[in-house]
Design an enzyme around this catalytic site. Structure first.
Site, PDB file in Angstrom:
ATOM      1  N   GLN A 175      36.099 -41.113  53.368  1.00 57.59           N
ATOM      2  CA  GLN A 175      35.043 -40.090  53.444  1.00 57.59           C
ATOM      3  C   GLN A 175      35.174 -39.191  52.211  1.00 57.59           C
ATOM      4  O   GLN A 175      36.130 -38.423  52.111  1.00 57.59           O
ATOM      5  CB  GLN A 175      35.245 -39.276  54.727  1.00 57.59           C
ATOM      6  N   GLY A 176      34.229 -39.286  51.298  1.00 63.97           N
ATOM      7  CA  GLY A 176      34.288 -38.501  50.056  1.00 63.97           C
ATOM      8  C   GLY A 176      33.412 -37.268  50.141  1.00 63.97           C
ATOM      9  O   GLY A 176      32.320 -37.229  49.555  1.00 63.97           O
TER      10      GLY A 176
ATOM     11  N   SER B  30      35.080 -33.624  50.442  1.00 63.31           N
ATOM     12  CA  SER B  30      35.748 -32.458  49.838  1.00 63.31           C
ATOM     13  C   SER B  30      35.953 -32.614  48.340  1.00 63.31           C
ATOM     14  O   SER B  30      36.224 -33.712  47.846  1.00 63.31           O
ATOM     15  CB  SER B  30      37.116 -32.239  50.484  1.00 63.31           C
TER      16      SER B  30
ATOM     17  N   SER C 187      41.244 -39.206  52.608  1.00 66.12           N
ATOM     18  CA  SER C 187      42.136 -40.055  53.410  1.00 66.12           C
ATOM     19  C   SER C 187      41.727 -41.515  53.264  1.00 66.12           C
ATOM     20  O   SER C 187      40.532 -41.827  53.188  1.00 66.12           O
ATOM     21  CB  SER C 187      42.063 -39.664  54.888  1.00 66.12           C
TER      22      SER C 187
ATOM     23  N   GLU D  49      33.015 -36.198  63.755  1.00 64.70           N
ATOM     24  CA  GLU D  49      34.404 -35.978  63.342  1.00 64.70           C
ATOM     25  C   GLU D  49      35.105 -34.970  64.254  1.00 64.70           C
ATOM     26  O   GLU D  49      36.310 -35.039  64.466  1.00 64.70           O
ATOM     27  CB  GLU D  49      34.406 -35.474  61.889  1.00 64.70           C
TER      28      GLU D  49
ATOM     29  N   GLU E 179      39.169 -21.190  60.812  1.00 59.50           N
ATOM     30  CA  GLU E 179      38.268 -20.062  60.505  1.00 59.50           C
ATOM     31  C   GLU E 179      36.811 -20.534  60.529  1.00 59.50           C
ATOM     32  O   GLU E 179      35.936 -19.870  61.079  1.00 59.50           O
ATOM     33  CB  GLU E 179      38.588 -19.459  59.122  1.00 59.50           C
TER      34      GLU E 179
END
Ligand SMILES: Cc1cc2nc3c(=O)[nH]c(=O)nc-3n(C[C@H](O)[C@H](O)[C@H](O)COP(=O)(O)OP(=O)(O)OC[C@H]3O[C@@H](n4cnc5c(N)ncnc54)[C@H](O)[C@@H]3O)c2cc1C
Length: 375
Positions: free
Chosen positions: A129-130, A132, A164, A247, A360
């Site tokens: 999963q690209g 970030s 990951s 997710e 957060e």
């Protein structure tokens, strides 16, 4: 869910799945998983994905016309919990199965569904999963990896981080900026990018616990065809929201719950007679039960989308913070017998209040979207 998992009526889905897991979880993994060399661990995890498919346990809640088993979320969650209890490996196909497949069912073209769903379920194509980037983690709308339109597709240039499974991945679910001047939330697009082509360099990143589960990935004018654009150009934000909802959902929480419960039980076993810790242990124990009840509640709301999202929104914060408190107390009170276990768990789960949305950010979502508080 509690009742369902513990009710092993012969011939029921739960009983059969449980029996299959008992017979098929590789002994070598069950007994040595912390000590296996990375290559062996990867080989076992890859083979596990294939075993799941052959036995009919891949894509349990995906519709049968897409190669899934056509069952409900309840079965998916129950299997996930049984698998964790049986100490089954965590397959390498998880991003494909949990994120890409349900996303393509909602937003993909018939061609994309035909091309990608089956290899994902078979465990033959690994996905990463690209999303970030160094400057865009919580604030995904700031993604700056560029997708420039060229004949027949796009050229991707930029950098992704904390990706990951990147080292093993065949494909990447990639969020990139496809327009320099479209308004925020309309300037991103989602691609199904082939990771085995020139222009991609992958640098593994070592984690505090010693493993290297993720990597930094550079894309230098990497081609992705028009056929591999999900939904339309500029729809990337909408597609990303579908991905993030999956997710943070109940399936992930169910498998985490089992590990948290096992750690809680270990803590009770080793410190249960310490009267100074009685209140603290009782509090942690009650909150562990609460995670399970919340997963069970989410499952019953499966058909009511907004109630389901509300119920799962609190799960991620609940389980991740609780687990950190349990392992912290475990490490502080550990005897030599369990010290390695607590040290590993403590270090490994530092990351769980960060990945899939930090605590957060999850609290912002709960306060604004679930409780409707002012921004
Ligand atoms: C083990 C692991 C695996 C991962 N795997 C993947 C993967 O496969 N693919 C992928 O794309 N990403 C992956 N990530 C990245 C993960 O999604 C990000 O780390 C996460 O979204 C946070 O982004 P960031 O690290 O850039 O922190 P930042 O967004 O820079 O946040 C830094 C701090 O500021 C706080 N903060 C930021 N914005 C706000 C706000 N609006 N209100 C209050 N507080 C705020 C955050 O909570 C955090 O404490 C992984 C991360 C980890 C730890």
């Amino acid at each position: 869910m509690t009742e369902q998992i513990d009710d092993l009526d012969p011939g029921s889905f739960i009983a059969e799945a449980n029996e299959w897991l008992q017979d098929n979880v590789p002994q070598r993994w069950r007994e040595n998983r912390g000590a296996l060399a990375e290559t062996e661990a990867v080989a076992i995890r890859r083979e596990w994905d294939r075993q799941l498919f052959r036995a009919g346990y891949a894509g349990l809640s995906l519709p049968s016309e897409f190669g899934g088993q056509g069952l409900g979320l309840a079965e998916e969650v129950a299997f996930s919990e049984l698998a964790a209890r049986a100490q089954a490996p965590d397959g390498l196909a998880r991003i494909g199965r949990i994120l890409t497949a349900p996303t393509l069912i909602v937003h993909g073209t018939a061609n994309q569904q035909d091309r990608f769903l089956r290899p994902i379920l078979e465990g033959e194509e690994i996905w990463c999963q690209g999303f970030s980037e160094p400057g865009a983690g919580s604030d995904l709308a700031s993604v700056s990896c560029r997708a420039e339109k060229v004949a027949g597709g796009y050229e991707i240039t930029g950098r992704k981080i904390w990706t990951s499974f990147a080292t093993y991945a065949d494909r990447c679910l990639l969020l990139a900026r496809s327009s320099a001047d479209a308004p925020r939330y309309r300037n991103l697009s989602m691609f199904l990018l082939d990771m085995k082509q020139p222009g991609i360099s992958i640098s593994p990143i070592r984690q505090i616990s010693g493993g290297t589960h993720f990597a930094e990935v550079h894309f230098d004018h990497v081609f992705v065809s028009d056929d591999d654009l999900v939904a339309g150009e500029g729809d990337g934000w909408k597609v990303a929201m579908t991905v993030l909802t999956n997710e943070r959902g109940g399936v992930e929480a169910a498998s985490r719950y089992v590990e948290i419960r096992a750690d809680m039980d270990l803590l009770l076993e080793s410190c249960g007679d310490n009267s100074r810790l009685a209140d603290r242990l009782a509090d942690l124990d009650r909150r562990t039960d609460l995670v399970r009840w919340q997963i069970a509640k989410a499952v019953t709301l499966e058909t009511d989308e907004s109630a389901f999202v509300n119920a799962t929104s609190v799960l991620k914060v609940l389980w991740s913070e609780l687990w950190q408190e349990i392992t912290e107390l475990g490490l502080r009170t550990s005897t030599p017998k369990h010290r390695d276990h607590w040290r590993f768990q403590y270090l490994e789960n530092r990351s769980c209040t960060i990945f899939s949305g930090t605590s957060e950010i999850q609290r912002n979502i709960i306060s604004e979207r679930v409780l409707g508080l002012p921004k």
